[in-house]
Design an enzyme around this catalytic site. Structure first.
Site, PDB file in Angstrom:
ATOM      1  N   GLU A  63      -2.283   7.221   8.171  1.00  0.00           N
ATOM      2  CA  GLU A  63      -3.182   7.826   7.199  1.00  0.00           C
ATOM      3  C   GLU A  63      -4.247   8.604   7.960  1.00  0.00           C
ATOM      4  O   GLU A  63      -4.721   8.141   9.001  1.00  0.00           O
ATOM      5  CB  GLU A  63      -3.836   6.703   6.377  1.00  0.00           C
ATOM      6  CG  GLU A  63      -4.405   7.151   5.070  1.00  0.00           C
ATOM      7  CD  GLU A  63      -4.751   5.958   4.174  1.00  0.00           C
ATOM      8  OE1 GLU A  63      -3.921   5.553   3.339  1.00  0.00           O
ATOM      9  OE2 GLU A  63      -5.876   5.431   4.332  1.00  0.00           O
ATOM     10  N   LYS A  83       0.817  -1.228   0.000  1.00  0.00           N
ATOM     11  CA  LYS A  83       0.000   0.000   0.000  1.00  0.00           C
ATOM     12  C   LYS A  83       0.842   1.265   0.000  1.00  0.00           C
ATOM     13  O   LYS A  83       0.402   2.294  -0.506  1.00  0.00           O
ATOM     14  CB  LYS A  83      -0.937  -0.010   1.199  1.00  0.00           C
ATOM     15  CG  LYS A  83      -2.034  -1.026   1.039  1.00  0.00           C
ATOM     16  CD  LYS A  83      -3.113  -0.904   2.088  1.00  0.00           C
ATOM     17  CE  LYS A  83      -4.106  -1.982   1.764  1.00  0.00           C
ATOM     18  NZ  LYS A  83      -5.092  -2.310   2.682  1.00  0.00           N
ATOM     19  N   ARG A 123      -7.414  -8.379  -8.866  1.00  0.00           N
ATOM     20  CA  ARG A 123      -8.104  -9.662  -9.036  1.00  0.00           C
ATOM     21  C   ARG A 123      -9.579  -9.382  -9.316  1.00  0.00           C
ATOM     22  O   ARG A 123     -10.019  -8.235  -9.280  1.00  0.00           O
ATOM     23  CB  ARG A 123      -8.015 -10.465  -7.746  1.00  0.00           C
ATOM     24  CG  ARG A 123      -8.543  -9.651  -6.570  1.00  0.00           C
ATOM     25  CD  ARG A 123      -8.638 -10.437  -5.289  1.00  0.00           C
ATOM     26  NE  ARG A 123      -8.644  -9.585  -4.124  1.00  0.00           N
ATOM     27  CZ  ARG A 123      -9.714  -9.061  -3.558  1.00  0.00           C
ATOM     28  NH1 ARG A 123     -10.911  -9.277  -4.076  1.00  0.00           N
ATOM     29  NH2 ARG A 123      -9.602  -8.301  -2.489  1.00  0.00           N
TER      30      ARG A 123
END
Ligand code: ADP
Ligand code: ADP
Ligand code: MG
Length: 494
Positions: free
Chosen positions: A201, A116, A293
């Site tokens: 974050e 990430k 995916r």
């Protein structure tokens, strides 16, 4: 085109992939663990190979065994489904080395997005808005982490770089709690992903989760297939998804769609992927991550765009161009998906194991059920307790809610306790009807988690159903829609 494809998965997604392969005239190879010997994904395959063992580590996560089986059976390609090895770059690389096509993006795209921190940096460079934060340094003294946290402001999130499935995430509301959250996120990440890196974050208050389906081919084309709103979550895990999002204006949809395409192009994306954003109440959106995916909730996109995403995955993996262009894609009507779990909402959502005595998915012209089980299936502790996905389509959102309600009312699962009554209460919540969804919906609104009182007929129905596996639910349905079948949760007949 491929002649034979191995599906390296189980449950509803393996069944769903097999349907498309069969439609395309491709031979289906299944793999299965000991508890799955009688599973629907084995029954639907043309060929099935057993794994010795029960746990996921012994079976569906055995990259080496899967590749051996693919080679022995002469499969040209492997479809990984979601979860398991689907986002494992090493597995995709091993397939390549064995001359087996991995039906998905390149190992490079998977690695780039599996982290990430790297993903956020890549997206910042591509001018895709990201959540303000600090990319972290696990060796930094806690004083440095504190200082960076103060710059971002509270509340904030400690997030695992390798995170997924809501794991390795901690919300922190005040500076005193930071050290402990930082360390416990790192510990959880190390044990779940073998990678302890954590970053900070800003916590966006009351956001919606809005993601875009993207698709790329080998000629550099990247298109999006619109959004899915997945704000109804429990512990950062989606349980109800829908499209279109009630929160997007046509302008915002276009802007976010452009960002999603920019995200895909930034990593030369091929095949199906999902760009996840969070959308703040004021309308600002931020990139969260790319899932490299097929997504659990892909059917709502299929029903509103009339596309088969698995078919497109197979075509692209076989080197063909995308079967659609941006201008040929349109959103029609509204679709909602509910994830049906064998679990007990009244008992802290613990998985409910045991034999499914009767199983009858609802029917209707605009209802789709992707099931991983059938009557006689055993729910075990070894795998995810999601038994099916129920999808309702209608011309409008209001009608889709009505269709979903009716479908939930007519979904017969006798044996394990399910979350069906819980799903129905969410779908019928006034704020849900208004489209006022956000990721704290289930904590802000109290949803009754108790099983409905079974009417007297339920006991009779349960007693008389012992002999048969298919039953007629509609004939015993009650006015409020609680059929005896799914009200029976704790009153098992097995
Ligand atoms: P989606 O974003 O498609 O809804 P989820 O996040 O629910 O998918 O994940 C799909 C499946 O994969 C779930 O069974 C989830 O538990 C599993 N999963 C997702 N990411 C990870 C991960 N990093 N490690 C282990 N399991 C994961
Ligand atoms: P995972 O890989 O586990 O899916 P994500 O980064 O996609 O992790 O986040 C999962 C969920 O956590 C999101 O859908 C959202 O509900 C919540 N979330 C993640 N980041 C933030 C944030 N910065 N602010 C508020 N909520 C967030
Ligand atoms: Mg996510």
């Amino acid at each position: 085109m491929f002649k034979k494809v191995l599906i390296a998965n189980r449950g509803e997604i393996a069944v769903r992939v097999a349907h498309t392969l069969r439609e395309m005239g491709i031979t289906v190879v299944a793999v299965y663990s000991e508890p799955d010997a009688a599973a629907p994904h084995v029954a639907i395959a043309n060929e099935a190979h057993p794994f010795p063992g029960k746990t996921t580590a012994e079976t569906y996560l055995r990259a080496d065994l899967i590749i051996d089986i693919a080679k022995q059976s002469g499969a040209d390609a492997i479809h990984p489904g979601y979860g398991f090895l689907s986002e494992n770059a090493d597995f995709a690389r091993s397939c390549q080395k064995s001359n087996i096509t991995f039906i998905g993006p390149t190992p490079e795209s998977i690695s780039a997005m599996g982290d990430k921190i790297t993903a956020k940096k890549t997206m910042q460079n591509a001018n895709v808005p990201t959540v303000p934060g600090w990319s972290g340094d696990n060796d930094a003294p806690i004083a440095t982490v504190q200082k960076e946290a103060d710059k971002i402001g509270y509340p904030l999130l400690c997030k695992a770089a390798a995170g997924g499935g809501g794991k390795g995430m901690r919300r922190v509301d005040k500076p005193e709690d930071l050290e402990q959250a930082w360390q416990s996120a790192a510990r959880e990440a190390a044990s779940a992903f073998g990678d302890a890196r954590v970053f900070l974050e800003k916590y966006i208050e009351n956001p919606r989760h809005v993601e875009f389906q993207i698709f790329g081919d080998n000629e550099g084309n990247v298109v999006h297939l619109f959004e899915r709103e997945c704000s109804i979550q429990r512990r950062y895990q989606k349980i109800i998804e829908e499209t279109p999002s009630p929160a997007l204006s046509p302008e915002l949809r276009e802007e976010m769609g452009d960002s999603a395409i920019a995200a895909g192009k930034a990593i030369n994306y091929t095949n199906a992927g999902t760009v996840e954003f969070i959308l703040a109440p004021e309308g600002q959106y931020y990139f969260l991550e790319v899932n490299t995916r097929l997504q659990v909730e892909h059917p709502v996109t299929e029903m509103t765009t009339q596309q088969d995403l698995v078919r497109a995955q197979i075509l692209v993996a076989a080197g063909q161009p995308l079967p659609f262009t941006q201008s040929s894609l349109q959103q029609t009507g509204h679709a909602i998906e509910c994830r049906v779990y064998a679990e007990d909402p009244a008992n802290n959502f613990v998985p409910s194991t045991g034999k499914i005595v009767a199983y009858q998915p609802p029917q209707g012209p605009n209802i789709r059920t992707d099931s991983g089980v059938t009557a006689g299936s055993e729910i075990t502790v070894y795998y995810d307790p999601m038994v099916a996905k129920l999808i309702a389509w209608a011309p409008t959102r209001e009608q889709a809610i009505a269709g979903m309600t009716n479908a939930l009312n007519n979904f017969v699962i006798l044996g394990p306790t399910t979350n069906i009554p819980y799903l129905r209460r969410i779908i019928n919540h006034l704020e849900f009807a208004k489209g006022n969804t956000h990721t704290h919906f289930l904590t802000e609104h109290t949803i009754d988690a108790s099983p409905p009182n079974p009417p007297v007929e339920a006991y009779i129905a349960a007693a008389t159903s012992k002999q048969s596996t298919t039953t007629s639910a509609s004939s015993t349905q009650t006015v409020d829609g609680d059929t005896p079948w799914h009200t029976l949760g704790p009153w098992r007949v097995a």
